[in-house]
Design an enzyme around this catalytic site. Structure first.
Site, PDB file in Angstrom:
ATOM      1  N   LYS A  11       0.838  -1.207   0.000  1.00  0.00           N
ATOM      2  CA  LYS A  11       0.000   0.000   0.000  1.00  0.00           C
ATOM      3  C   LYS A  11       0.878   1.265   0.000  1.00  0.00           C
ATOM      4  O   LYS A  11       1.982   1.234  -0.535  1.00  0.00           O
ATOM      5  CB  LYS A  11      -0.973  -0.015   1.176  1.00  0.00           C
ATOM      6  CG  LYS A  11      -1.730  -1.343   1.299  1.00  0.00           C
ATOM      7  CD  LYS A  11      -2.931  -1.240   2.180  1.00  0.00           C
ATOM      8  CE  LYS A  11      -3.501  -2.619   2.435  1.00  0.00           C
ATOM      9  NZ  LYS A  11      -4.862  -2.591   2.919  1.00  0.00           N
ATOM     10  N   HIS A  94      -8.634  -2.903  -6.514  1.00  0.00           N
ATOM     11  CA  HIS A  94      -8.556  -3.035  -5.058  1.00  0.00           C
ATOM     12  C   HIS A  94      -9.672  -2.185  -4.436  1.00  0.00           C
ATOM     13  O   HIS A  94      -9.984  -1.095  -4.933  1.00  0.00           O
ATOM     14  CB  HIS A  94      -7.183  -2.561  -4.567  1.00  0.00           C
ATOM     15  CG  HIS A  94      -6.927  -2.929  -3.139  1.00  0.00           C
ATOM     16  ND1 HIS A  94      -7.474  -2.225  -2.102  1.00  0.00           N
ATOM     17  CD2 HIS A  94      -6.213  -3.934  -2.580  1.00  0.00           C
ATOM     18  CE1 HIS A  94      -7.097  -2.782  -0.956  1.00  0.00           C
ATOM     19  NE2 HIS A  94      -6.332  -3.820  -1.221  1.00  0.00           N
TER      20      HIS A  94
END
Ligand code: PEP
Length: 253
Positions: A11, A94
């Site tokens: 991330k 995502h």
């Protein structure tokens, strides 16, 4: 026989210097584990340095997102052509992209098509939100996301799908192994309808959502689940190694 697959989604964490030391802390250990495809997905800016470090190893790289156009006036975006020089995989759809950045099913579909055109292997994420889960709409939501993302796309064995219930991501509240396996079985049957049974049988389908070294076994023991997309726990070298080595041991036995 589907090769187990573990991907770490870092991330928006690590500077490129931190990324270098994180990978240095896990590369030797990852190299010792065979029988699992190992993929690290750092932030874009760390892809070049990691590309140099992992070259020649069994560790592969993925990006966390991309835009669907090849080039042009799209300030701040990264194209599939840029990524193709640096990594093999790209995470698409995502839930953090869908919900924080407004990515629609249609945009995800364009990205999947474009990634494949540039030789990138998509890790396509699907998953329902808490209220959809509570309302018993998991299958409907996942089916819609899949059909939209894969429509007009030729059957493609290199695609990886990650079932990630939104309520389980980053919350420490993982789904149960059997619950995840049941949805993944459904995902496989949807792909069989969309494409064909043989491709659906060969496709790797992962679970993602608060996977740790303590719960990975619960998922990997399910024959339907081929691996995991790991967020927070992939930022700790020891824990990520534990996840990969447990996967190798369980799937290899
Ligand atoms: C993810 O980012 O895809 C994810 C599953 O995150 P976490 O493991 O932290 O829940």
């Amino acid at each position: 026989m589907r090769m187990p697959f573990i991907a770490g989604n870092w991330k928006m964490n690590t500077t490129h210097v931190e990324a270098e030391s994180l990978v240095a802390g896990m590369l030797g250990g990852l190299e010792e584990i065979s029988g699992v495809e190992k993929v690290l997905c750092p932030p874009f800016v760390s892809l070049p340095v990691l590309n140099r470090i992992v070259r020649g190893s069994s560790v592969k790289l993925g990006a966390q997102n991309m835009y669907f156009e090849e080039k042009g006036a799209y300030t701040g975006e990264i194209s599939p052509r840029m990524l193709a020089e640096l990594c093999e995989f790209v995470i698409l759809g995502h839930s953090e992209r869908r919900w924080y950045f407004g990515e629609t099913d249609e945009v995800v579909s364009k990205k999947v098509r474009s990634a494949l055109e540039y030789g990138l292997k998509p890790i396509l994420c699907v998953g329902e939100r808490l209220e959809e889960n509570d309302a018993g709409r998991t299958k409907e939501v996942v089916d819609r996301q899949l059909r939209s993302a894969l429509k007009d796309i030729d059957p493609c064995p290199s695609l990886v799908i990650a079932y990630e219930p939104v309520w389980a991501i980053g919350t420490g509240k993982a789904a149960g192994g059997e619950q995840a396996a049941a949805t993944i079985r459904f995902v496989r049957s949807s792909v069989a309808e969309l494409w064909n049974r043989d491709i659906a049988q060969d496709l790797r389908i992962l679970y993602g959502g608060s996977v740790t070294g303590n719960n990975i076994a619960e998922f990997i023991r399910q024959s339907e689940i081929d691996g995991a997309l790991v967020g927070g726990a992939s930022l700790k070298a020891e824990e990520f190694l534990s996840i990969v080595s447990q996967t190798a041991a369980i799937k290899g036995s």
